[in-house]
Design a protein around this motif. Sequence first.
Motif, PDB file in Angstrom:
ATOM      1  N   LEU A  17       2.460 -16.291  -1.196  1.00 39.82           N
ATOM      2  CA  LEU A  17       3.453 -16.733  -0.226  1.00 39.82           C
ATOM      3  C   LEU A  17       2.839 -17.808   0.660  1.00 39.82           C
ATOM      4  O   LEU A  17       1.663 -17.707   1.031  1.00 39.82           O
ATOM      5  N   GLU A  18       3.605 -18.839   0.967  1.00 43.30           N
ATOM      6  CA  GLU A  18       3.148 -19.893   1.876  1.00 43.30           C
ATOM      7  C   GLU A  18       1.837 -20.541   1.417  1.00 43.30           C
ATOM      8  O   GLU A  18       0.989 -20.885   2.238  1.00 43.30           O
ATOM      9  N   GLY A  19       1.657 -20.662   0.098  1.00 42.98           N
ATOM     10  CA  GLY A  19       0.455 -21.300  -0.426  1.00 42.98           C
ATOM     11  C   GLY A  19      -0.783 -20.435  -0.394  1.00 42.98           C
ATOM     12  O   GLY A  19      -1.898 -20.928  -0.576  1.00 42.98           O
ATOM     13  N   VAL A  20      -0.609 -19.131  -0.171  1.00 42.10           N
ATOM     14  CA  VAL A  20      -1.737 -18.205  -0.100  1.00 42.10           C
ATOM     15  C   VAL A  20      -1.553 -17.107  -1.144  1.00 42.10           C
ATOM     16  O   VAL A  20      -0.492 -16.501  -1.232  1.00 42.10           O
ATOM     17  N   SER A  21      -2.603 -16.872  -1.942  1.00 43.77           N
ATOM     18  CA  SER A  21      -2.633 -15.739  -2.863  1.00 43.77           C
ATOM     19  C   SER A  21      -3.306 -14.587  -2.141  1.00 43.77           C
ATOM     20  O   SER A  21      -4.443 -14.717  -1.673  1.00 43.77           O
ATOM     21  N   VAL A  22      -2.606 -13.460  -2.037  1.00 45.43           N
ATOM     22  CA  VAL A  22      -3.105 -12.318  -1.281  1.00 45.43           C
ATOM     23  C   VAL A  22      -3.512 -11.211  -2.244  1.00 45.43           C
ATOM     24  O   VAL A  22      -2.732 -10.803  -3.103  1.00 45.43           O
ATOM     25  N   PHE A  23      -4.749 -10.752  -2.070  1.00 42.08           N
ATOM     26  CA  PHE A  23      -5.314  -9.677  -2.880  1.00 42.08           C
ATOM     27  C   PHE A  23      -5.613  -8.502  -1.962  1.00 42.08           C
ATOM     28  O   PHE A  23      -5.874  -8.676  -0.772  1.00 42.08           O
ATOM     29  N   ALA A  24      -5.585  -7.296  -2.525  1.00 40.30           N
ATOM     30  CA  ALA A  24      -5.827  -6.104  -1.717  1.00 40.30           C
ATOM     31  C   ALA A  24      -6.624  -5.079  -2.500  1.00 40.30           C
ATOM     32  O   ALA A  24      -6.613  -5.055  -3.735  1.00 40.30           O
ATOM     33  N   MET A  25      -7.305  -4.234  -1.741  1.00 37.18           N
ATOM     34  CA  MET A  25      -8.073  -3.136  -2.310  1.00 37.18           C
ATOM     35  C   MET A  25      -7.956  -1.957  -1.347  1.00 37.18           C
ATOM     36  O   MET A  25      -8.017  -2.131  -0.132  1.00 37.18           O
ATOM     37  N   LEU A  26      -7.776  -0.768  -1.901  1.00 37.40           N
ATOM     38  CA  LEU A  26      -7.706   0.451  -1.108  1.00 37.40           C
ATOM     39  C   LEU A  26      -8.918   1.297  -1.440  1.00 37.40           C
ATOM     40  O   LEU A  26      -9.181   1.595  -2.610  1.00 37.40           O
ATOM     41  N   ILE A  27      -9.663   1.673  -0.420  1.00 40.33           N
ATOM     42  CA  ILE A  27     -10.784   2.595  -0.589  1.00 40.33           C
ATOM     43  C   ILE A  27     -10.230   3.984  -0.301  1.00 40.33           C
ATOM     44  O   ILE A  27     -10.031   4.357   0.858  1.00 40.33           O
ATOM     45  N   LYS A  28      -9.916   4.733  -1.353  1.00 41.89           N
ATOM     46  CA  LYS A  28      -9.212   6.012  -1.238  1.00 41.89           C
ATOM     47  C   LYS A  28      -9.947   7.016  -0.359  1.00 41.89           C
ATOM     48  O   LYS A  28      -9.327   7.742   0.402  1.00 41.89           O
ATOM     49  N   GLN A  29     -11.277   7.075  -0.476  1.00 41.88           N
ATOM     50  CA  GLN A  29     -12.051   8.082   0.245  1.00 41.88           C
ATOM     51  C   GLN A  29     -11.879   7.981   1.759  1.00 41.88           C
ATOM     52  O   GLN A  29     -11.874   8.987   2.457  1.00 41.88           O
ATOM     53  N   THR A  30     -11.767   6.772   2.280  1.00 46.01           N
ATOM     54  CA  THR A  30     -11.662   6.567   3.728  1.00 46.01           C
ATOM     55  C   THR A  30     -10.289   6.074   4.167  1.00 46.01           C
ATOM     56  O   THR A  30      -9.988   6.067   5.352  1.00 46.01           O
ATOM     57  N   GLY A  31      -9.477   5.632   3.224  1.00 45.58           N
ATOM     58  CA  GLY A  31      -8.171   5.071   3.555  1.00 45.58           C
ATOM     59  C   GLY A  31      -8.241   3.632   4.025  1.00 45.58           C
ATOM     60  O   GLY A  31      -7.237   3.062   4.448  1.00 45.58           O
ATOM     61  N   LEU A  32      -9.431   3.020   3.954  1.00 39.84           N
ATOM     62  CA  LEU A  32      -9.589   1.635   4.381  1.00 39.84           C
ATOM     63  C   LEU A  32      -8.822   0.711   3.440  1.00 39.84           C
ATOM     64  O   LEU A  32      -8.935   0.817   2.222  1.00 39.84           O
ATOM     65  N   PHE A  92       0.829  -1.207   0.000  1.00 39.97           N
ATOM     66  CA  PHE A  92       0.000   0.000   0.000  1.00 39.97           C
ATOM     67  C   PHE A  92       0.861   1.255   0.000  1.00 39.97           C
ATOM     68  O   PHE A  92       0.473   2.278  -0.537  1.00 39.97           O
ATOM     69  N   GLU A  93       2.040   1.173   0.604  1.00 38.81           N
ATOM     70  CA  GLU A  93       2.937   2.325   0.696  1.00 38.81           C
ATOM     71  C   GLU A  93       3.879   2.450  -0.504  1.00 38.81           C
ATOM     72  O   GLU A  93       4.481   3.490  -0.711  1.00 38.81           O
ATOM     73  N   SER A  94       4.005   1.394  -1.292  1.00 33.97           N
ATOM     74  CA  SER A  94       4.966   1.367  -2.391  1.00 33.97           C
ATOM     75  C   SER A  94       4.551   2.293  -3.534  1.00 33.97           C
ATOM     76  O   SER A  94       3.398   2.318  -3.955  1.00 33.97           O
ATOM     77  N   ALA A  95       5.526   3.023  -4.045  1.00 31.10           N
ATOM     78  CA  ALA A  95       5.284   3.881  -5.207  1.00 31.10           C
ATOM     79  C   ALA A  95       5.149   3.049  -6.486  1.00 31.10           C
ATOM     80  O   ALA A  95       4.694   3.546  -7.514  1.00 31.10           O
ATOM     81  N   LEU A  96       5.546   1.782  -6.432  1.00 31.86           N
ATOM     82  CA  LEU A  96       5.474   0.916  -7.606  1.00 31.86           C
ATOM     83  C   LEU A  96       4.062   0.387  -7.863  1.00 31.86           C
ATOM     84  O   LEU A  96       3.766  -0.092  -8.953  1.00 31.86           O
ATOM     85  N   VAL A  97       3.202   0.453  -6.854  1.00 30.81           N
ATOM     86  CA  VAL A  97       1.840  -0.065  -6.994  1.00 30.81           C
ATOM     87  C   VAL A  97       0.889   1.117  -7.138  1.00 30.81           C
ATOM     88  O   VAL A  97       0.830   1.984  -6.272  1.00 30.81           O
ATOM     89  N   GLU A  98       0.166   1.150  -8.234  1.00 32.91           N
ATOM     90  CA  GLU A  98      -0.784   2.225  -8.511  1.00 32.91           C
ATOM     91  C   GLU A  98      -2.153   1.842  -7.958  1.00 32.91           C
ATOM     92  O   GLU A  98      -2.730   0.834  -8.351  1.00 32.91           O
ATOM     93  N   TRP A  99      -2.686   2.656  -7.036  1.00 33.74           N
ATOM     94  CA  TRP A  99      -3.962   2.347  -6.401  1.00 33.74           C
ATOM     95  C   TRP A  99      -5.100   3.202  -6.928  1.00 33.74           C
ATOM     96  O   TRP A  99      -6.238   3.065  -6.486  1.00 33.74           O
ATOM     97  N   THR A 100      -4.814   4.122  -7.844  1.00 32.08           N
ATOM     98  CA  THR A 100      -5.888   4.953  -8.384  1.00 32.08           C
ATOM     99  C   THR A 100      -6.315   4.430  -9.741  1.00 32.08           C
ATOM    100  O   THR A 100      -5.548   3.772 -10.445  1.00 32.08           O
TER     101      THR A 100
END
Length: 152
Positions: free
Chosen positions: A69-84, A47-55
């Motif tokens: 990692l460790e047999g788990v695929s991790v996905f993420a989403m950033l809700i810009k309006q609230t920072g969640l 989330f903090e990396s400049a290499l990942v575009e969240w907009t």
Amino acid sequence: MSLMPCFISLIDASDKPILVYVPNENENEMNNVLKYNVLSNISLDYFESALVEWTSSDSKPLLKSIFQLEGVSVFAMLIKQTGLKMVIGFEQKSMNGGDDETEAIYKIFETVRRIFIRVKCNPLLVKGDDISTVKSLERKFDELFASTEVEL
């Protein structure tokens, strides 16, 4: 298609974890709970990396596959309006990589987002009562994700 998350992590705008939810069947495995907490912490770097575009020019938030990692695929989403920050992991062995799967993952994220909004906007919960918020989120997640089949 049914897809079951192995963990759901909600992190606020100041990087404070709100909840790391592990469905009941995995709750008893302390090693899994610790592993999912570590994976949630690792996700903060993305989330903090400049290499990942969240907009996005799209109206809906971007869903990113951030690591495996460790047999788990991790996905993420950033809700810009609230920072969640929402982080959800899926067992790699249960994934096939198709378009239907991507849509199912997005639906799970949207369901988690809607549950979070409903709980946070509940007029019966006292504002700032984090324990009630977490318990309400866990109860709602248990209703949806504690079974072996998820139909959204």
